[in-house]
Design an enzyme around this catalytic site. Structure first.
Site, PDB file in Angstrom:
ATOM      1  N   ALA A   1      54.011 109.812  64.210  1.00 34.26           N
ATOM      2  CA  ALA A   1      54.759 110.230  63.177  1.00 34.26           C
ATOM      3  C   ALA A   1      55.002 109.128  62.080  1.00 34.26           C
ATOM      4  CB  ALA A   1      56.244 110.940  63.388  1.00 34.26           C
ATOM      5  N   LYS A   2      55.423 109.452  61.210  1.00 32.12           N
ATOM      6  CA  LYS A   2      55.844 108.069  59.823  1.00 32.12           C
ATOM      7  C   LYS A   2      56.617 108.709  58.989  1.00 32.12           C
ATOM      8  CE  LYS A   2      55.305 103.759  59.816  1.00 32.12           C
ATOM      9  NZ  LYS A   2      55.017 102.780  61.163  1.00 32.12           N
TER      10      LYS A   2
END
Ligand code: NAD
Length: 419
Positions: free
Chosen positions: A108-109
């Site tokens: 994720a980011k």
């Protein structure tokens, strides 16, 4: 993984890298479709009252690329050039990185398009809290666990944890990692990336039959990752002959005293002016005759222009994406041993995982426990990548992707898909 300068290219490159590795593995097309693209992409508006009384709307993102092997994991970046494409690329990258070190997280980011250098601490706090509220439905210790990235830090994580905990009515330290120790952070998290990088260099030296003691090292970027890697390499008997930061480069063929250099850098913010060293240019630094080059600053440091001059036997990518794809090909053809970023700098996310484990179990480990466990994880990951590199005669970067993508592919096939 090489990353392009423009944000559009970064995501395209992430997809290209995936295809190259997937082709090398002969990965089934149906499986590719299930794991290649982000699962969730959220764009939010973050309206914040600035110190001058006006409201400014910031655009922000959270991308969850994969939850196949566990909750999403990835940093939050505050930078004027943050775009959705960049965040998607970084989230994709995190999926393969977590899988290479075999920790039970997906990728994720997050990012907020803002310029933290022109924002006060109070403005940053308001942005962080409002952004946290906006992405709240997506994050949580079992869902998606943010961490610091460029221009965010343990204070940012403390604000996120507090905002999230306020909505729950109790403290939830496991919602973020990279927290201050007093809020459930882990010992050893600060030096984890440099330490992990050091372990992979030890492994590479063993593999190549290159004694680390007496070897010569060049470190480009003397920040968190670079300075810790340099310190551990020096302690292991290597000679760090050149070091740089954004202000300058220094060189001493007899070796630079890293402890003293860290002291100077802490005092002045610079490596320049260190006694018993001479200034050199960034181009000269990269072209030095050395055994190990550690790019530990930014993307695209080694390019088609300067790669032919690189003489190091090992390039250890402490930074994310320091080699362009063209540089990669040049170094590969010269026989340089590249420790790819998704392996070399995965010590950071590994100790983030340890932090989450400690938070969830309410039992905290001593620093030496963290180091021992990190060393085991990094050595195992290095050997997994090396095996594929040797057995299939693939460049180390593709081999690392094959390991990471292979684990996600296996997991998705075992889980199946809801009809
Ligand atoms: P940092 O801000 O602590 O250090 C970066 C260093 O690079 C600074 O000393 C800066 O002066 C130097 N620098 C900037 N531009 C330079 C240039 N043109 N030439 C030479 N030096 C330059 O950042 P960090 O946390 O050490 O991160 C460095 C790299 O490692 C980044 O690519 C980051 O994504 C990657 N990384 C860091 C972590 C982590 O946990 N810190 C984890 C994974 C990857």
């Amino acid at each position: 993984m090489p990353i392009a300068t423009t944000t559009e290219n970064a995501y395209e490159l992430a997809l290209q890298n995936f295809d190259t590795a997937a082709d090398a593995m002969g990965l089934d097309n149906d499986v590719r479709m299930m794991i290649k693209y982000p699962e969730r992409v959220l764009t939010v508006s973050v309206p914040v009252r600035l110190d001058d009384g006006h409201i400014h709307r910031f655009e922000a993102y959270r991308v969850q690329h994969s939850s196949v092997r566990g909750p999403g994991k990835g940093g939050i970046r505050y930078h004027p050039q943050v775009t959705l494409e960049e965040v998607k690329a970084l989230a994709t990258w995190m999926t393969w990185k977590c899988a290479v070190v075999n920790i039970p997280f997906g990728g994720a980011k997050g990012g907020v398009t803002c310029d933290p250098k022109h924002l006060s601490l109070h403005e940053l706090e308001r942005i962080t809290r409002r952004y946290t509220s906006a992405i709240l439905p997506l994050i949580g210790p079992e869902q998606d666990i943010p961490a610091p990235d460029v221009y965010t830090n343990s204070q940012t994580m403390a604000w996120i944890m507090d905002t999230y905990s306020m909505t729950k009515g109790y403290s939830v330290p496991g919602v973020v990692t990279g927290k201050p120790l007093s809020l459930g952070g882990s010992l050893g998290r600060n030096e984890a990336t440099g330490r992990g990088c050091f372990y992979t260099i030890q492994c590479a030296c063993d593999h190549l039959g290159l004694p680390l003691t007496g070897s010569s090292v060049v470190v480009q970027g003397f920040g968190n990752a670079g300075s810790i890697a340099a310190q551990l390499l020096e302690e292991a008997g290597a000679r760090v002959i050149a070091v740089s930061d954004s202000t300058g480069c220094i060189y001493n063929p007899k070796g630079i005293n890293i402890k003293e250099l860290m002291h100077l850098k802490a005092l002045t913010g610079k490596v320049e002016g260190f006694p018993e060293s001479e200034p050199i240019t960034p181009a000269e630094l990269l072209a030095l005759d050395c055994d190990i080059l550690v790019p530990a600053a930014l993307e695209n440091t080694v390019t088609a222009d300067n790669a032919p001059m690189v003489r190091a036997k090992i390039v250890a990518e402490a930074a994310n994406g320091p080699l362009t794809p063209a540089a990669d090909r040049i170094l590969e053809s010269k026989g340089t041993f590249i420790i790819p970023d998704i392996l070399c700098n995965a010590g950071g996310v590994t100790v983030s995982y340890f932090e989450w484990v400690q938070d969830e179990s309410h039992l905290f480990w001593e620093a030496q426990d963290v180091y021992n466990r990190l060393e085991r994880v990094m050595r195992t990951a290095f050997n997994d990548v090396l095996q594929i590199h040797l057995a299939r005669k693939l460049p180390t970067r593709i081999a690392a992707n094959v390991v990471g993508i292979g684990r996600v592919a296996e997991a998705v096939q075992i889980r199946g898909i809801y009809p």
